[in-house]
Scaffold this motif. Structure first.
Motif: not given
Length: 393
Positions: A27-35
């Motif tokens: 879900c983070l990746a879908r919003r452009g946020v790396a983890s």
């Protein structure tokens, strides 16, 4: 530690690569946020891959057992087998390019000077690692460390004793007397597996439980959007009585509190019957009270009975270990038992928890979506980058 894709440390560290950790990362990746995902085991979804018996199926239908942005295929079974779900998790991790560092055991996580500092050990090399991020997501799950009962003589049992996480199937148990300790979903289904595999199966039932079918569970779950819990409990109990009759006659007393109210109060799951009850009624599975002691291969029970067993399967559950390594949790987001202490998955100082509220895969779904939206909004509001560089599958 920086990612290979950007050379910049991701703003989010996720501890745990089970369904909750994978969903949060996706879900983070879908919003452009790396983890960065840190996982103690050598694979994603290790509970399902390594610590589940062969015949296990999801107890809820596939429509409400999927992770965000990846519904199960139309031709998938309504109730997914374990191996099918493992393949689904692998494909999910690949699809959303989940950056999991495997065999990393987190030893401590502290909030220091405006960021989370995470100490981990590479279990392959023994080398210590230090990671830092603005946000920390605890997604280690509620089934982390096995719980064993305290029974005098258990450590001297001369037969084969195992926790349910080590039970695979009834192969090799034919003709043997096997005692299953614990009457939750795992214990009841393992007892059925043993009986169908030709073992003389017995099960210890120490307390009360709500027995229901998959269909009653599914229909009841669908009513939560329309009816109060007390009414759903009434309808579910009526349906259960029509299907099972009085289960107390066969050693399975029901609690006074309804199944869903009880789940909310003490996080006790209803037990989904997949055939165990009929074998209890016809005597193929014996119901026994609590154990009081073990002497050699003889088990003594609370009613004074003594019986010999070749093997014992301890389906006595798990506990979360999150509080052992989480050193900074000022507002008590996670309780002393390692489970959610409040309704919101958001705590202080960029701390979140995913999948620790006892809501199964559906909880993983909703927690992940909330966490990703909240972190994304904070990064956008501060003008910070998600450090993803567009490298999202």
């Amino acid at each position: 530690m920086a990612t290979a894709a950007t050379g910049i440390a991701p703003p989010v560290i996720i501890v745990g690569a089970g369904p909750s950790g994978l969903a949060a990362s996706a879900c983070l990746a879908r919003r452009g946020v790396a983890s960065l995902v840190l996982e103690r085991d050598d694979c994603v979804g290790s509970l399902w891959r390594k610590r589940a018996y062969d015949r296990l199926h999801l107890h809820l239908p596939k429509q409400i057992s999927a992770l965000p942005h990846a519904p199960h295929a139309d031709d998938a079974p309504d109730y997914l087998p374990r191996n099918h779900f493992v393949r689904y998790l692998d494909a999910y991790a690949d699809r959303f390019d989940v950056r999991a560092r495997l065999r990393r055991e987190v030893r401590a996580a502290r909030f220091v000077d405006g960021r989370w500092e995470v100490e981990a050990v590479d279990l392959g090399t023994g080398e210590a690692e230090r990671h830092a991020a603005k946000f920390l997501v605890v997604a280690t799950g509620e089934f982390d460390e096995r719980v064993l009962p305290e029974v005098p003589g258990l450590d001297t049992f001369t037969g084969e004793a195992m926790h349910s996480r080590d039970y695979v199937s009834a192969v090799g148990m034919r003709g043997k007397a096997v005692l299953v300790v614990g009457c939750g979903n795992s214990g009841m289904e393992i007892a059925l597996d043993l009986a169908e595999g030709g073992a003389a199966a017995s099960i210890v039932v120490r307390g009360e439980l709500h027995l229901m079918t998959r269909e009653i569970m599914s229909a009841s779950t669908a009513l939560f959007a329309y009816l109060p819990v007390w009414m759903i409990d009434k309808l579910a109990l009526l349906a259960c009585f029509l299907v099972f009759g009085d289960t107390a006659k066969h050693g399975l007393p029901r609690p006074a509190v309804g199944p869903f109210a009880r789940k909310l109060q003490i996080n006790a799951y209803p037990v989904i019957d997949v055939g165990t009850y009929s074998k209890i009624k016809n005597g193929q599975i014996q119901v026994l009270p609590a154990m009081t002691s073990i002497d050699g291969d003889v088990v003594e029970f609370a009613d004074g009975r003594r019986q010999r067993f070749d093997a014992i399967v301890l389906a006595t559950g798990y506990r979360s270990t999150a509080k052992k390594w989480l050193k900074s949790d000022g507002d008590g987001l996670i309780g002393d038992n390692g489970m959610a202490a409040g309704r919101s998955p958001k705590g202080e100082n960029g701390l979140y928890r995913a999948g620790l509220a006892g809501r199964g895969i559906y909880g993983s779904f909703t927690d992940a979506q909330f966490i990703a939206e909240d972190i994304s909004m904070q990064l956008q509001g501060s003008g910070e980058s998600g450090n993803d560089n567009g490298n999202v599958a």
